[in-house]
Write a protein that holds these residues in place. Structure first.
Motif, PDB file in Angstrom:
ATOM      1  N   VAL A  45      -6.028 -41.643 -54.019  1.00 13.01           N
ATOM      2  CA  VAL A  45      -5.719 -40.262 -54.396  1.00 13.01           C
ATOM      3  C   VAL A  45      -4.249 -39.959 -54.146  1.00 13.01           C
ATOM      4  O   VAL A  45      -3.565 -39.364 -54.990  1.00 13.01           O
ATOM      5  CB  VAL A  45      -6.622 -39.277 -53.622  1.00 13.01           C
ATOM      6  CG1 VAL A  45      -6.099 -37.843 -53.755  1.00 13.01           C
ATOM      7  CG2 VAL A  45      -8.055 -39.347 -54.127  1.00 13.01           C
ATOM      8  N   VAL A  48      -2.053 -41.601 -56.731  1.00 12.52           N
ATOM      9  CA  VAL A  48      -2.058 -40.861 -58.001  1.00 12.52           C
ATOM     10  C   VAL A  48      -1.188 -39.616 -57.878  1.00 12.52           C
ATOM     11  O   VAL A  48      -0.401 -39.295 -58.788  1.00 12.52           O
ATOM     12  CB  VAL A  48      -3.497 -40.486 -58.413  1.00 12.52           C
ATOM     13  CG1 VAL A  48      -3.475 -39.531 -59.606  1.00 12.52           C
ATOM     14  CG2 VAL A  48      -4.293 -41.736 -58.762  1.00 12.52           C
ATOM     15  N   LYS A  49      -1.304 -38.912 -56.773  1.00  8.47           N
ATOM     16  CA  LYS A  49      -0.484 -37.713 -56.567  1.00  8.47           C
ATOM     17  C   LYS A  49       1.002 -38.044 -56.650  1.00  8.47           C
ATOM     18  O   LYS A  49       1.780 -37.327 -57.304  1.00  8.47           O
ATOM     19  CB  LYS A  49      -0.792 -37.080 -55.205  1.00  8.47           C
ATOM     20  CG  LYS A  49      -2.018 -36.215 -55.164  1.00  8.47           C
ATOM     21  CD  LYS A  49      -2.178 -35.532 -53.819  1.00  8.47           C
ATOM     22  CE  LYS A  49      -1.157 -34.456 -53.612  1.00  8.47           C
ATOM     23  NZ  LYS A  49      -1.410 -33.681 -52.362  1.00  8.47           N
ATOM     24  N   LEU A  52       2.008 -38.746 -60.208  1.00  3.69           N
ATOM     25  CA  LEU A  52       2.071 -37.527 -61.008  1.00  3.69           C
ATOM     26  C   LEU A  52       3.331 -36.730 -60.705  1.00  3.69           C
ATOM     27  O   LEU A  52       3.959 -36.160 -61.602  1.00  3.69           O
ATOM     28  CB  LEU A  52       0.828 -36.669 -60.757  1.00  3.69           C
ATOM     29  CG  LEU A  52      -0.496 -37.232 -61.283  1.00  3.69           C
ATOM     30  CD1 LEU A  52      -1.659 -36.354 -60.850  1.00  3.69           C
ATOM     31  CD2 LEU A  52      -0.466 -37.374 -62.802  1.00  3.69           C
ATOM     32  N   ARG A  66      -1.854 -30.945 -60.961  1.00  2.00           N
ATOM     33  CA  ARG A  66      -1.547 -32.336 -60.622  1.00  2.00           C
ATOM     34  C   ARG A  66      -1.667 -32.643 -59.130  1.00  2.00           C
ATOM     35  O   ARG A  66      -1.670 -33.813 -58.735  1.00  2.00           O
ATOM     36  CB  ARG A  66      -0.143 -32.700 -61.111  1.00  2.00           C
ATOM     37  CG  ARG A  66       0.984 -31.867 -60.544  1.00  2.00           C
ATOM     38  CD  ARG A  66       2.334 -32.375 -61.023  1.00  2.00           C
ATOM     39  NE  ARG A  66       3.427 -31.480 -60.699  1.00  2.00           N
ATOM     40  CZ  ARG A  66       4.004 -31.392 -59.500  1.00  2.00           C
ATOM     41  NH1 ARG A  66       3.568 -32.155 -58.524  1.00  2.00           N
ATOM     42  NH2 ARG A  66       5.000 -30.562 -59.301  1.00  2.00           N
ATOM     43  N   GLU A  69      -6.488 -32.528 -55.227  1.00  4.35           N
ATOM     44  CA  GLU A  69      -6.983 -33.830 -54.788  1.00  4.35           C
ATOM     45  C   GLU A  69      -8.446 -34.070 -55.168  1.00  4.35           C
ATOM     46  O   GLU A  69      -8.840 -35.203 -55.452  1.00  4.35           O
ATOM     47  CB  GLU A  69      -6.776 -33.983 -53.281  1.00  4.35           C
ATOM     48  CG  GLU A  69      -5.308 -33.995 -52.905  1.00  4.35           C
ATOM     49  CD  GLU A  69      -5.074 -34.319 -51.437  1.00  4.35           C
ATOM     50  OE1 GLU A  69      -6.052 -34.467 -50.675  1.00  4.35           O
ATOM     51  OE2 GLU A  69      -3.888 -34.431 -51.058  1.00  4.35           O
ATOM     52  N   ILE A  72      -8.313 -35.068 -58.764  1.00  3.76           N
ATOM     53  CA  ILE A  72      -7.785 -36.434 -58.847  1.00  3.76           C
ATOM     54  C   ILE A  72      -8.883 -37.435 -58.492  1.00  3.76           C
ATOM     55  O   ILE A  72      -9.082 -38.436 -59.195  1.00  3.76           O
ATOM     56  CB  ILE A  72      -6.572 -36.614 -57.902  1.00  3.76           C
ATOM     57  CG1 ILE A  72      -5.372 -35.816 -58.418  1.00  3.76           C
ATOM     58  CG2 ILE A  72      -6.201 -38.093 -57.769  1.00  3.76           C
ATOM     59  CD1 ILE A  72      -4.192 -35.771 -57.449  1.00  3.76           C
ATOM     60  N   VAL A  87      -4.790 -41.779 -64.212  1.00  3.38           N
ATOM     61  CA  VAL A  87      -3.604 -40.961 -64.480  1.00  3.38           C
ATOM     62  C   VAL A  87      -3.547 -40.557 -65.947  1.00  3.38           C
ATOM     63  O   VAL A  87      -3.279 -39.399 -66.282  1.00  3.38           O
ATOM     64  CB  VAL A  87      -2.320 -41.722 -64.077  1.00  3.38           C
ATOM     65  CG1 VAL A  87      -1.074 -41.024 -64.630  1.00  3.38           C
ATOM     66  CG2 VAL A  87      -2.222 -41.831 -62.562  1.00  3.38           C
ATOM     67  N   LEU A  90      -6.351 -38.007 -66.606  1.00  3.12           N
ATOM     68  CA  LEU A  90      -6.109 -36.780 -65.839  1.00  3.12           C
ATOM     69  C   LEU A  90      -4.972 -35.957 -66.427  1.00  3.12           C
ATOM     70  O   LEU A  90      -5.081 -34.736 -66.566  1.00  3.12           O
ATOM     71  CB  LEU A  90      -5.817 -37.141 -64.388  1.00  3.12           C
ATOM     72  CG  LEU A  90      -5.538 -35.990 -63.416  1.00  3.12           C
ATOM     73  CD1 LEU A  90      -6.716 -35.033 -63.362  1.00  3.12           C
ATOM     74  CD2 LEU A  90      -5.245 -36.543 -62.025  1.00  3.12           C
TER      75      LEU A  90
END
Length: 260
Positions: A45, A48-49, A52, A66, A69, A72, A87, A90
């Motif tokens: 997670v 990915v954050k 983004l 974005r 969590e 995500i 990603v 999302l």
């Protein structure tokens, strides 16, 4: 319905439980213990954050943004924890919500089309504790009703149903009441729009779809629609009114239009 990027709502992605086991919370992030180690999930997670922030810094933040969590994590789970795939899906979903203005959809904004009675979220859950979205197909007239308003109502009702998800539940039940269906009610574009919305923007939220009392004239429409729905076609069950009454609701919780 052709997918139209143009509107968003309130809380589509609640904290995504994956089992009945106790939840583990680390900072703002909450996941359920599952076969996928919670530490690894948390790590993915955060990856990915960071990605983004780096590559899609212009996307909105906050709920369904974005930095959400839980959202995500849901998309990671949907994409089998493959970061690049998560990603991609999302960011598409977040952009769509922004362009479709989902957060601006309200009871008032869809009031005129909702008053047709063509769709509603049932007051009660089904026997599996799923929120229920009912579509009365005989009240859908694509030749005279604004397709944009139909799409807004569709998304609003999905959001409303998801807001009714009990703790520990992830999916909703869709019911298409096909009694009285005629060729004037057929709308492949809308049907495709709805299933596309679930696939791209609300993945794994639709648990099952019931086609109730489908008349003979509906069968050719289904043969055309089925390939367009891809894997979602497997969620469809053709059934009778009695099946709805006996297998999905109690006497007290049965929707009013299925009582007669």
């Amino acid at each position: 319905m052709a997918l139209r990027a143009s509107h968003a709502l309130r809380r589509p992605f609640s904290s995504p439980p994956v089992s009945s086991k106790p939840s583990i919370r680390t900072g703002a992030f909450s996941v359920r213990c599952s076969s996928f180690d919670s530490h690894d999930a948390r790590k993915l997670v955060l990856e990915v954050k960071e990605k983004l922030v780096k590559d899609y810094g212009g996307l909105p933040v906050g709920k369904n943004g974005r930095d959400d969590e839980d959202m995500i994590y849901w998309f990671l789970k949907d994409r089998k924890f493959v970061i690049q795939d998560a990603v991609a899906k999302l960011t598409k979903a977040i952009k769509w919500r922004q362009e479709f203005k989902v957060s601006e959809l309200t009871e008032e904004s869809v009031k005129s089309i909702a008053e047709t009675g063509k769709a509603y979220v049932h007051d009660f859950l089904d026997v599996n504790d799923r929120p229920v979205l009912v579509v009365v197909v005989s009240k859908h007239f694509p030749a005279v009703q604004d397709p944009i308003e139909n799409e807004k109502l569709c998304v609003f009702m999905i959001e409303k149903a998801l807001n009714k998800l009990p703790d520990g539940k992830e999916e909703i039940l869709g019911i298409f009441d096909l009694r009285g269906f005629g060729t004037e009610n057929a709308d492949l574009k809308f049907l495709t729009f709805m299933f596309d919305v679930f696939y791209y923007y609300y993945p794994k939220r639709l648990g099952q779809v019931l086609f109730v009392e489908a008349p003979f004239v509906f069968k050719p429409i289904w043969q055309l629609a089925k390939p367009l729905l891809k894997s979602y076609a497997s969620l469809v069950r053709f059934c009778s009114l009695e099946t709805v009454r006996n297998e999905y609701f109690t006497v007290e919780t049965l929707p009013a239009n299925f009582r007669v």
